[in-house]
Design a protein around this motif. Structure first.
Motif, short mmCIF file in Angstrom:
data_model
loop_
_atom_site.label_atom_id
_atom_site.label_comp_id
_atom_site.label_asym_id
_atom_site.label_seq_id
_atom_site.Cartn_x
_atom_site.Cartn_y
_atom_site.Cartn_z
N LYS A 182 0.83 -1.21 0.00
CA LYS A 182 0.00 0.00 0.00
C LYS A 182 0.86 1.26 0.00
CE LYS A 182 -4.32 -1.66 2.01
NZ LYS A 182 -5.36 -1.41 3.03
N ASN A 183 0.34 2.32 -0.63
CA ASN A 183 0.98 3.63 -0.61
C ASN A 183 0.70 4.31 0.73
OD1 ASN A 183 1.81 3.16 -3.18
ND2 ASN A 183 0.30 4.49 -4.14
N PRO A 184 1.49 5.33 1.09
CA PRO A 184 1.23 6.03 2.36
C PRO A 184 -0.20 6.54 2.49
CG PRO A 184 3.35 6.69 1.47
CD PRO A 184 2.71 5.82 0.44
N VAL A 185 -0.76 7.06 1.40
CA VAL A 185 -2.13 7.57 1.46
C VAL A 185 -3.11 6.46 1.81
CG1 VAL A 185 -4.00 8.55 0.08
CG2 VAL A 185 -1.71 9.51 -0.08
N ASP A 186 -2.89 5.27 1.25
CA ASP A 186 -3.81 4.16 1.49
C ASP A 186 -3.70 3.62 2.91
OD1 ASP A 186 -4.59 4.32 -1.18
OD2 ASP A 186 -2.96 3.01 -1.82
N LEU A 187 -2.61 3.93 3.59
CA LEU A 187 -2.44 3.45 4.97
C LEU A 187 -3.33 4.22 5.95
CD1 LEU A 187 1.47 3.10 5.05
CD2 LEU A 187 -0.22 1.30 4.70
N ILE A 188 -3.78 5.40 5.53
CA ILE A 188 -4.64 6.22 6.40
C ILE A 188 -6.08 5.78 6.17
CG2 ILE A 188 -5.29 8.55 7.09
CD1 ILE A 188 -2.75 9.55 5.72
N THR A 189 -6.64 5.10 7.11
CA THR A 189 -8.00 4.58 6.99
C THR A 189 -8.95 5.38 7.88
OG1 THR A 189 -7.57 2.96 8.73
CG2 THR A 189 -7.16 2.27 6.46
N VAL A 190 -10.23 5.20 7.63
CA VAL A 190 -11.24 5.85 8.48
C VAL A 190 -11.05 5.38 9.92
CG1 VAL A 190 -13.72 6.04 8.92
CG2 VAL A 190 -12.86 6.08 6.58
N ASP A 191 -11.17 6.31 10.86
CA ASP A 191 -10.98 6.10 12.30
C ASP A 191 -9.51 6.06 12.70
OD1 ASP A 191 -13.72 6.00 12.74
OD2 ASP A 191 -13.82 3.83 12.47
N SER A 192 -8.58 6.29 11.76
CA SER A 192 -7.18 6.44 12.15
C SER A 192 -7.05 7.67 13.04
CB SER A 192 -6.29 6.60 10.92
OG SER A 192 -6.27 5.42 10.15
N LEU A 193 -6.13 7.63 14.00
CA LEU A 193 -5.96 8.72 14.96
C LEU A 193 -4.64 9.43 14.71
CD1 LEU A 193 -7.24 6.86 18.16
CD2 LEU A 193 -8.47 8.55 16.80
N ILE A 194 -4.69 10.77 14.74
CA ILE A 194 -3.53 11.62 14.47
C ILE A 194 -3.56 12.78 15.47
CG2 ILE A 194 -2.29 12.94 12.70
CD1 ILE A 194 -3.89 11.52 10.58
N TYR A 237 -2.72 15.29 4.07
CA TYR A 237 -1.97 14.47 5.02
C TYR A 237 -0.52 14.92 5.19
CZ TYR A 237 0.83 11.75 1.65
OH TYR A 237 1.74 11.35 0.71
N LEU A 238 0.01 15.74 4.26
CA LEU A 238 1.37 16.24 4.35
C LEU A 238 1.49 17.52 5.17
CD1 LEU A 238 2.47 15.67 0.63
CD2 LEU A 238 3.12 14.30 2.62
N ASP A 239 0.38 18.05 5.68
CA ASP A 239 0.40 19.28 6.46
C ASP A 239 1.27 19.12 7.70
OD1 ASP A 239 -0.49 21.47 8.30
OD2 ASP A 239 -1.86 21.88 6.64
N CYS A 240 2.11 20.12 7.97
CA CYS A 240 3.06 20.00 9.09
C CYS A 240 2.37 20.06 10.45
CB CYS A 240 4.11 21.11 8.99
SG CYS A 240 3.45 22.78 9.18
N ARG A 241 1.09 20.40 10.48
CA ARG A 241 0.36 20.41 11.76
C ARG A 241 -0.03 19.00 12.21
NH1 ARG A 241 -4.75 23.96 11.33
NH2 ARG A 241 -4.84 23.41 13.56
N LEU A 242 0.11 18.02 11.36
CA LEU A 242 -0.28 16.65 11.69
C LEU A 242 0.94 15.85 12.14
CD1 LEU A 242 -2.70 15.91 8.70
CD2 LEU A 242 -3.29 16.63 11.01
N ARG A 243 0.77 15.13 13.26
CA ARG A 243 1.85 14.32 13.81
C ARG A 243 1.30 12.98 14.27
NH1 ARG A 243 6.73 16.73 12.49
NH2 ARG A 243 6.54 19.00 12.72
N PRO A 244 2.16 11.96 14.35
CA PRO A 244 1.68 10.66 14.86
C PRO A 244 1.35 10.76 16.35
CG PRO A 244 4.06 10.63 14.55
CD PRO A 244 3.57 11.91 13.94
N VAL A 245 0.41 9.95 16.80
CA VAL A 245 0.04 9.94 18.21
C VAL A 245 1.25 9.54 19.05
CG1 VAL A 245 -1.42 8.85 19.95
CG2 VAL A 245 -2.38 9.44 17.70
N ALA A 281 -5.10 4.22 19.84
CA ALA A 281 -3.93 4.45 19.00
C ALA A 281 -2.82 3.46 19.30
CB ALA A 281 -3.43 5.88 19.19
N ALA A 282 -2.71 3.05 20.57
CA ALA A 282 -1.69 2.06 20.93
C ALA A 282 -2.03 0.69 20.35
CB ALA A 282 -1.55 1.98 22.44
N ASN A 283 -3.32 0.36 20.32
CA ASN A 283 -3.74 -0.94 19.79
C ASN A 283 -3.71 -0.98 18.26
OD1 ASN A 283 -4.22 -1.92 22.39
ND2 ASN A 283 -6.32 -1.13 22.41
N PHE A 284 -4.02 0.16 17.63
CA PHE A 284 -4.04 0.21 16.16
C PHE A 284 -3.23 1.43 15.69
CE2 PHE A 284 -8.05 -1.61 17.66
CZ PHE A 284 -8.00 -2.86 17.06
#
Length: 893
Positions: A182-194, A237-245, A281-284
């Protein structure tokens, strides 16, 4: 593609089903921006190619949209290492390096070959035996270099240690499991947490949940506010305001909800929402590959009090003087628009060194752009020198700003798709009215309320290339003028064509006498709801349709409104034809006076020309099955090729035993048809002979072309041959009248056999009975008076099909001299040069595509990696499909 087809069929019905969504800015249905009532059925018909052709404009180049280009890249990067099974000994493995990527294809080179690329090979990440570095050790597998280089080094262990030091292995989760390939964009699914940074405080974050992912453009909702969408935000998704949990905690920042929503919940409710989201976020966890392309922020050189010019973030129609009011650290600062009134309204924005829309002073003056003076400014004409003296402030030096003259290839009058700044969920057709440095002014089409041109940076992530919405199944607001033009066509043209001339008026049902009007209620009446239609690509495709293109169509379309679903299916069928114009002519003749129909205009493109015709489409669900069978009968294909019936393996019609040349009249005959003698009319009734119409002489240039190219026995198929050049240039009149038929027939002129006795096969001009000779006398060309024939399209096509079928069979049949799996890059290039895709051979050479890679190529891969338009890509895939078919026939067993 299947998703897109279903989306088109159902988009209009669902548009008004949820009125409560209209109150949300994030939903994209604000009242002042709604399209005109009754035009919803037209929105799905907006076509970029036609719009660009009509306006004479050009599309902004895809390479100008940096963020979109990045979003299409593979998760695998050149230089990554992985372990691959040896070709000669699949039980052993060796380390390979990724040279380049093409969709889900990887070009690999075994470690040890150095710069020698002769042994490079392509593999499909979804099917190949690929593993991360270290997998062999963990699973007791043997690491062994390929036979060709096994004697190159004495100590391969030492070589691997040296080669892998500092190298990056391909992520394990992208080589196995649900995320594979999968591409990076496809890795972001509905209910993903950021984690989302606060818009004013760079040290404050709150967790958001992904509600929607449209090609990397994310609709985000704050955790704790799941019950409302009023505060949803749209960010790429490339916006610098977004970071991983976990990023906020790791950097010891605050985790608090934004100030404007803090009062909506109690402290305990916010705390509970945070704890729950952290556990989820820890579980998924979201894979870190999502953030691999985020740019690092560089240090800025701003100081408090410095002056600059900025695009007003609340009203991006103005550029205003502004001041640096706060410097948070080396990365972040706060910029506030100047307001000289006693009670100023504070408009501030969080910025960094590469923020969009910040400019040095005098930028507007140098570029001839109007600078909006600060509110409360007393002078008539704003002057920066006087204003700086008045404020006692210095200007921010030019080194503080990024390159302000970089336009990324955008020019005036180019078309693109852009986000409506007043309604972030709405994306509109946009025109560039001006480009100044790195800023451009956009005019948004299709808005109900007029809006001034708004200013956007050339690297904004709120602009997209032409076709982006369609590719991501998202609604695009079309221009008003396109809708109005379609309305006029429905109101004026249809009454003239509504009543078939062959049916007495008193016998026509009452509901057919009125002009069919689009259903704009937004709800689906069961009577007008079309069931799901299946494209059964295993079924016999007949002489008109290309089986390879049929196989690339979605498995099904619908359910939805009958007219929308059937129109989408017919458009697909037209595009899958060898000659789209021929299919369009046949579809004009499909009708039944008992139908409750609506006339729709369909288009066909062939060799750079566009043909249009009006086709009758049924409106009620009880007539859909009969309509599909009638269309299939007209196209001489299996009646189940597209129908409400899903054909799993074996078609009930047993159509798989038939070929295009041996079975050209499928429906109704149910048996093989022997090729008729020359000039024989298969549709004769009771031996009645109809004289054919004499053809005009062809232009001499066409005769010369045929003289050079004809290599077929002149009398082998007689009148059946029809060159592709015979396709009519124009199909202006959409009524399907006798006059139109005559005009189109006259375009297909001919030379006499007396003038060019050996240049081309002869064409019979009389319809003979089956007892007459197979070949006409050499000079027989009886002159006949012209008679108007109401269905001359169909009859003209019947006399050309046999020879076309021979040509199609000869074209598709390919005999390979060697196994394509063993082809080198040179062999592939040599083959491409022998086809009608010869100009593309250079691409194969540049990308080192060998025989194995050639067999893996598909239409999406060709479009993405070779940057081809749809037409040339389909043409190339046709040639690749020929190789595949020949490979299966000759070497697969």
């Amino acid at each position: 593609m299947e998703t897109r087809a279903s989306f088109i069929a159902t988009m209009q019905e669902t548009q008004h089903l949820s009125p409560e969504k209209g109150q949300s800015p994030a939903n994209g249905n604000r009242e002042q921006f709604d399209s005109d009532e009754g035009s919803s059925i037209e929105d799905a018909d907006f076509n970029w190619d036609e719009f660009l052709e009509e306006t004479g404009a050009s599309a902004a180049p895809h390479t100008s949209f940096k963020h979109v280009e990045i979003s299409l890249q593979s998760s695998f990067q050149p230089g990554m290492k992985l372990e691959v099974a040896n070709k000669s000994n699949p039980d052993t493995y060796w380390v390979a390096t990724i040279i380049t990527t093409c969709g889900q294809l990887l070009l690999l080179r075994y470690c040890g070959y150095g710069d020698d690329r002769r042994a490079d090979f392509w593999c499909d990440v979804m099917t190949a035996d690929l593993h991360p570095v270290g997998w062999c050790t963990q699973n007791n597998k043997v690491l062994m270099p390929p036979d060709a280089i096994k004697d190159k080094y004495m100590d391969w262990t030492e070589f691997l240690i040296h080669d892998l030091t500092g190298a990056r292995t391909a992520p394990a989760n992208l080589l196995e499991g649900p995320l594979r390939g999968k591409n990076p964009v496809d890795l972001i699914t509905v209910d993903s947490l950021i984690e989302l940074q606060d818009s004013q405080n760079p040290f404050q974050y709150w967790i958001v949940s992904v509600v929607e992912n449209v090609g990397g453009r994310l609709r985000l909702r704050y955790v704790g506010l799941e019950e409302t969408e009023s505060y949803d935000q749209w960010l790429f998704y490339l916006d610098c305001r977004l970071r991983p949990v976990g990023w906020c905690q790791e950097n010891k920042y605050r985790m608090d909800p934004p100030a404007d929503i803090y009062s909506l919940k109690t402290i305990s409710e916010w705390k509970y929402a945070l704890e729950k989201s952290l556990n989820d976020a820890a579980n998924f966890p979201l894979p870190m590959e999502v953030f691999k392309d985020h740019a690092d922020l560089r240090n800025h050189f701003f100081a408090v009090g410095m002056k600059l010019e900025v695009v007003n973030v609340r009203e991006p129609f103005h550029i205003c003087p502004a001041s640096v009011t706060t410097v948070f650290n080396n990365h972040y600062l706060q910029v506030t628009i100047d307001d000289l009134r006693p009670e100023p309204s504070k408009i501030s924005m969080l910025c960094h060194a590469d923020s969009l829309g910040i400019l040095p002073i005098q930028w507007c003056l140098k570029n001839g752009v109007n600078l909006t003076p600060p509110k409360g400014y007393s002078g008539q004409d704003f002057d920066w020198a006087d204003y700086q003296k008045q404020c006692g402030a210095e200007a921010a030096p030019h080194l503080c700003f990024r390159n302000t003259s970089f336009s990324r290839g955008f020019t005036k009058n180019m078309k693109l798709e852009a986000v409506n700044p007043r309604n972030p969920a709405e994306i509109c057709v946009a025109s560039i009215t001006s480009v100044k440095g790195r800023l451009m002014w956009l005019h948004l089409e299709g808005l109900q309320m007029p809006s001034p041109e708004y200013i956007v940076d050339v690297e904004s992530m709120d602009i997209f290339p032409v076709g982006w919405c369609e590719a991501n199944a998202y609604n695009l607001t079309p221009p008003h003028k396109a809708v109005l033009r379609r309305k006029r066509r429905i109101a004026v043209v249809q009454p003239e064509k509504q009543l078939p001339s062959t049916v007495p008026v008193e016998k026509i049902p009452h509901d057919l006498c009125s002009v069919p009007q689009p259903d704009t209620t937004g709800t689906i009446n069961g009577r007008y709801c079309c069931p799901q239609l299946y494209i059964n690509h295993r079924c016999f495709s007949g002489p008109y349709l290309n089986k390879g293109r049929i196989a690339e169509l979605p498995q099904s379309v619908g359910p939805g409104k009958c007219v929308l679903v059937l129109k989408e299916v017919l458009s697909m069928v037209i595009n899958a034809a060898y000659k789209p114009g021929s299919v369009l002519r046949e579809l004009q003749l499909v009708e039944d006076p008992q139908w409750n129909f609506q006339e729709e205009t369909l288009k066909a493109k062939y060799r750079g020309k566009t043909y249009r015709a009006t086709v009758k489409i049924v409106r009620t669900s009880d007539q859909v099955a009969d309509f599909c069978r009638r269309v299939c009968a007209k196209l001489e294909c299996c009646p189940n090729l597209f129908s409400p019936v899903l054909v799993a393996e074996v078609c009930p019609e047993n159509c798989s035993i038939h070929t295009k040349t041996k079975y050209t009249y499928y429906y109704g005959k149910r048996k093989k048809i022997i090729k008729p003698p020359i000039g024989e009319n298969n549709n004769m009734k009771s031996g009645h002979v109809k004289p054919a119409r004499r053809r005009k002489r062809r232009k001499s240039i066409f005769v010369q072309k045929k003289r050079r190219s004809s290599a077929v026995d002149l009398n082998a198929a007689g009148s059946a041959e029809e060159s592709e050049d015979d396709e009519p240039d124009v199909m202006e009149d959409e009524t399907g009248s006798e006059e139109t038929s005559s005009e189109l027939r006259d375009d297909q002129t001919d030379t006499s056999s007396a003038e060019v006795p050996s240049a081309r096969p002869r064409r019979a001009v009389t319809l003979r009975s089956s007892t007459e000779s197979d070949r006409p006398p050499p000079m027989e060309r009886a002159r006949r008076s012209r008679r108007p024939q109401p269905h001359s399209y169909g009859e003209a096509e019947k006399c050309t099909q046999v020879k076309e079928e021979i040509k199609q069979e000869e074209e598709e049949k390919l005999i390979l001299d060697s196994n394509p799996l063993e082809w080198t890059v040179t062999d592939v290039v040599r083959f491409i040069k022998l086809t009608d895709c010869a100009p593309l051979a250079k691409i194969f050479q540049e990308q080192d595509i060998d025989g194995q890679a050639l067999l893996l190529l598909t239409l999406p891969t060709v479009q993405e990696c070779m940057e081809l338009k749809l037409g040339p890509a389909i043409k190339l895939c046709h040639q690749i499909e020929r190789v595949k078919v020949a490979f299966y026939a000759q070497y697969a067993n």
